[in-house]
Design a protein around this motif. Structure first.
Motif, short mmCIF file in Angstrom:
data_model
loop_
_atom_site.label_atom_id
_atom_site.label_comp_id
_atom_site.label_asym_id
_atom_site.label_seq_id
_atom_site.Cartn_x
_atom_site.Cartn_y
_atom_site.Cartn_z
N ALA A 8 0.84 -1.10 -0.03
CA ALA A 8 0.09 0.10 -0.21
C ALA A 8 0.74 1.23 -0.27
O ALA A 8 0.37 2.35 0.04
CB ALA A 8 -1.06 0.02 1.02
N SER A 9 2.16 0.99 -0.01
CA SER A 9 3.11 2.22 -0.03
C SER A 9 2.82 3.01 -1.32
O SER A 9 2.83 2.45 -2.22
CB SER A 9 4.61 1.92 0.42
OG SER A 9 4.61 1.34 1.59
N HIS A 10 3.21 4.23 -1.11
CA HIS A 10 3.18 5.05 -2.58
C HIS A 10 4.55 4.77 -3.15
O HIS A 10 5.79 4.55 -2.57
CB HIS A 10 2.74 6.47 -2.33
CG HIS A 10 1.58 6.54 -1.86
ND1 HIS A 10 0.44 6.56 -2.70
CD2 HIS A 10 1.20 7.14 -0.61
CE1 HIS A 10 -0.72 6.87 -1.96
NE2 HIS A 10 -0.38 7.43 -0.68
N ILE A 11 4.71 5.14 -4.29
CA ILE A 11 5.94 5.24 -5.15
C ILE A 11 6.13 6.83 -5.49
O ILE A 11 5.30 7.49 -6.16
CB ILE A 11 6.18 4.32 -6.25
CG1 ILE A 11 5.84 3.01 -6.07
CG2 ILE A 11 7.48 4.57 -7.07
CD1 ILE A 11 5.85 1.98 -7.29
N ILE A 12 7.22 7.38 -4.88
CA ILE A 12 7.56 8.81 -5.07
C ILE A 12 8.87 9.02 -5.42
O ILE A 12 9.85 8.20 -5.30
CB ILE A 12 7.03 9.50 -3.77
CG1 ILE A 12 7.96 9.18 -2.65
CG2 ILE A 12 5.47 9.29 -3.35
CD1 ILE A 12 7.82 10.11 -1.40
N LYS A 57 11.90 6.22 -3.82
CA LYS A 57 11.63 5.32 -2.89
C LYS A 57 10.26 4.89 -2.65
O LYS A 57 9.29 5.30 -3.27
CB LYS A 57 12.50 5.81 -1.84
CG LYS A 57 11.39 7.15 -1.22
CD LYS A 57 12.15 7.55 0.14
CE LYS A 57 11.49 8.94 0.69
NZ LYS A 57 12.12 9.33 1.91
N TYR A 58 9.93 3.89 -1.67
CA TYR A 58 8.54 3.66 -1.09
C TYR A 58 8.46 4.79 -0.06
O TYR A 58 9.20 4.66 0.88
CB TYR A 58 8.48 2.30 -0.79
CG TYR A 58 8.54 1.11 -1.74
CD1 TYR A 58 7.87 1.43 -3.18
CD2 TYR A 58 8.66 -0.14 -1.59
CE1 TYR A 58 7.85 0.57 -4.09
CE2 TYR A 58 8.85 -0.97 -2.43
CZ TYR A 58 8.37 -0.66 -4.01
OH TYR A 58 8.44 -1.69 -4.76
N SER A 59 7.07 5.26 0.02
CA SER A 59 6.99 5.91 1.35
C SER A 59 5.36 5.90 1.51
O SER A 59 4.56 5.57 0.50
CB SER A 59 7.38 7.53 0.99
OG SER A 59 6.65 8.33 2.13
N ASP A 87 13.94 3.18 3.31
CA ASP A 87 12.66 3.73 2.51
C ASP A 87 13.20 3.21 1.16
O ASP A 87 12.29 3.52 0.14
CB ASP A 87 12.59 5.20 2.67
CG ASP A 87 11.60 5.32 3.92
OD1 ASP A 87 11.15 4.43 4.43
OD2 ASP A 87 11.78 6.42 4.26
N PHE A 88 14.47 3.24 0.81
CA PHE A 88 14.90 3.07 -0.56
C PHE A 88 14.87 1.68 -0.98
O PHE A 88 15.82 1.42 -1.88
CB PHE A 88 16.26 3.75 -0.65
CG PHE A 88 16.56 5.08 -0.02
CD1 PHE A 88 15.70 5.97 -0.45
CD2 PHE A 88 17.60 5.31 0.75
CE1 PHE A 88 15.81 7.08 0.22
CE2 PHE A 88 17.71 6.84 1.26
CZ PHE A 88 16.65 7.65 0.95
N VAL A 89 13.72 1.09 -0.98
CA VAL A 89 13.65 -0.09 -1.46
C VAL A 89 13.51 -0.50 -2.98
O VAL A 89 14.08 -1.20 -3.68
CB VAL A 89 12.24 -0.90 -0.78
CG1 VAL A 89 12.00 -2.13 -1.10
CG2 VAL A 89 12.62 -1.01 0.75
N LEU A 90 12.81 0.57 -3.53
CA LEU A 90 12.56 0.63 -5.07
C LEU A 90 13.88 0.77 -5.73
O LEU A 90 13.96 0.13 -6.63
CB LEU A 90 11.48 1.51 -5.28
CG LEU A 90 11.06 1.50 -6.80
CD1 LEU A 90 10.56 0.30 -6.95
CD2 LEU A 90 10.14 2.64 -7.04
#
Length: 343
Positions: free
Chosen positions: A135-139, A338-340, A288-291
């Protein structure tokens, strides 16, 4: 004697005149009096018309769709009240994706017709990043200048297209994004495109339950050019063409896999799978920097499979490390995406 009589007669006449009825003044015609004051109007209740409801901005767009698109559109969720408008993407190879645009005009979600739900998404030119599992946003990294981050990411994905062609042709493009994009060979590859063979590979790995397993991915042929759309999807299941790695983090087993495929529209689809904690246990400040890390893993793996030596110049691609993620020093400190939980 006669004089006395005359005096008495005059006195008598004066007396008679004084006793007579007073004369009636002539009758005057009465004219109406006209007032100069404007009479006050009778107060009336002012009726303010009730404004009609604002038309849904999607209504006109809906009428422009084909019957097939309308059928798909009807399956999706209306989020105009939350400030999101739905529209099918128009970029080559991405027209099957129905996107939700936020107030700034950027893609925030796409509708997953298979799952029947929204997936957080980020579109950079004809590159679409989709997170199907969270459900995290990609920003954009909010600490960075958005315009600069957007341009750098678009340039990086242009580089990735050229880099996979270069690896298959034993060509070195450059060690920085600027030098690689300035290379005339890069422009030639992007304009003309090339057929690239992703070499077969296999390896043993250990499942989450501790059992031993092995993947075996056959050779794959893809066509890549500057116009090739790229869709990066974080998926929920392993597929048969995934390169798989396993390990442990925070005392738990982890499993990661990524695969590549092209569809009938010529879109290059990168599927990324992960289960278990992210392998960032010793670097919590980068959690946070999973993506960014996932893109590095998958794209560098594609570089490696396109080259003759799978591990030569693939996983340690210097441009990917400097722009997206460095597995050794976790540099740069501010990966671009990142994901946030917030936008």
């Amino acid at each position: 004697m006669s004089r006395i009589i005359s005096i008495l007669l005059l006195a008598f006449m004066i007396f008679v005149s004084a006793c007579a009825s007073p004369a009636v003044a002539p009758t005057q015609t009465a004219f109406p009096v006209t007032s100069t004051l404007t009479p006050s109007p009778i107060p009336t209740e002012t009726l303010v018309p009730t404004p009609e409801p604002t038309a849904n901005p999607e209504t006109a767009y809906y009428q422009s769709l084909t019957d097939e698109q309308k059928a798909l559109f009807d399956q999706t969720k209306d989020m105009t009240a939350e400030g999101f408008n739905r529209m099918f993407l128009t970029e080559q190879g991405l027209t099957n994706y129905l996107a939700y645009y936020d107030k700034s005009g950027e893609v925030a979600y796409v509708w997953n017709f298979e799952q029947g739900k929204l997936n957080p998404a980020l579109k950079i030119e004809n590159n679409l990043l989709i997170n199907e599992t969270s459900a995290s946003h990609i920003i954009w990294n909010p600490e960075l200048n958005r315009a600069e981050a957007q341009k750098t990411l678009a340039d990086y994905f242009r580089y990735a297209r050229a880099r996979v062609i270069a690896g298959a042709n034993h060509v070195q493009l450059g060690n920085t994004l600027e030098s690689a994009l300035a290379n005339p060979v890069t422009q030639k590859y992007l304009e003309e495109g090339r057929n690239v063979t992703l070499l077969p590979t296999s390896r043993d790995y250990i499942n989450i339950d501790g059992s031993k397993a092995k993947f075996k991915v056959p050779a794959q042929n893809i066509f890549v050019s500057g116009e090739t759309p790229i869709v990066f999807r974080t998926v929920q299941e392993l597929d048969e063409n995934m390169v798989v790695t396993s390990g442990a983090s925070e005392g738990q087993r982890i499993l990661t896999g990524y695969s590549f495929e092209t569809n009938s529209d010529g879109t290059l689809i990168i599927n990324y799978y992960h289960v278990g904690p992210e392998d960032l246990a010793n670097f919590s400040e980068h959690s946070d920097f999973v993506l960014s890390r996932r893109i590095k893993n998958a794209v560098s793996g594609m570089f490696g499979r396109a080259s003759q030596a799978l591990f030569s110049g693939g996983y340690d691609d210097p441009v990917t490390q400097s722009i997206i993620f460095d597995p050794y020093g976790l540099k740069p400190d501010d990966p671009l995406i990142k994901y946030s939980q917030t936008r």
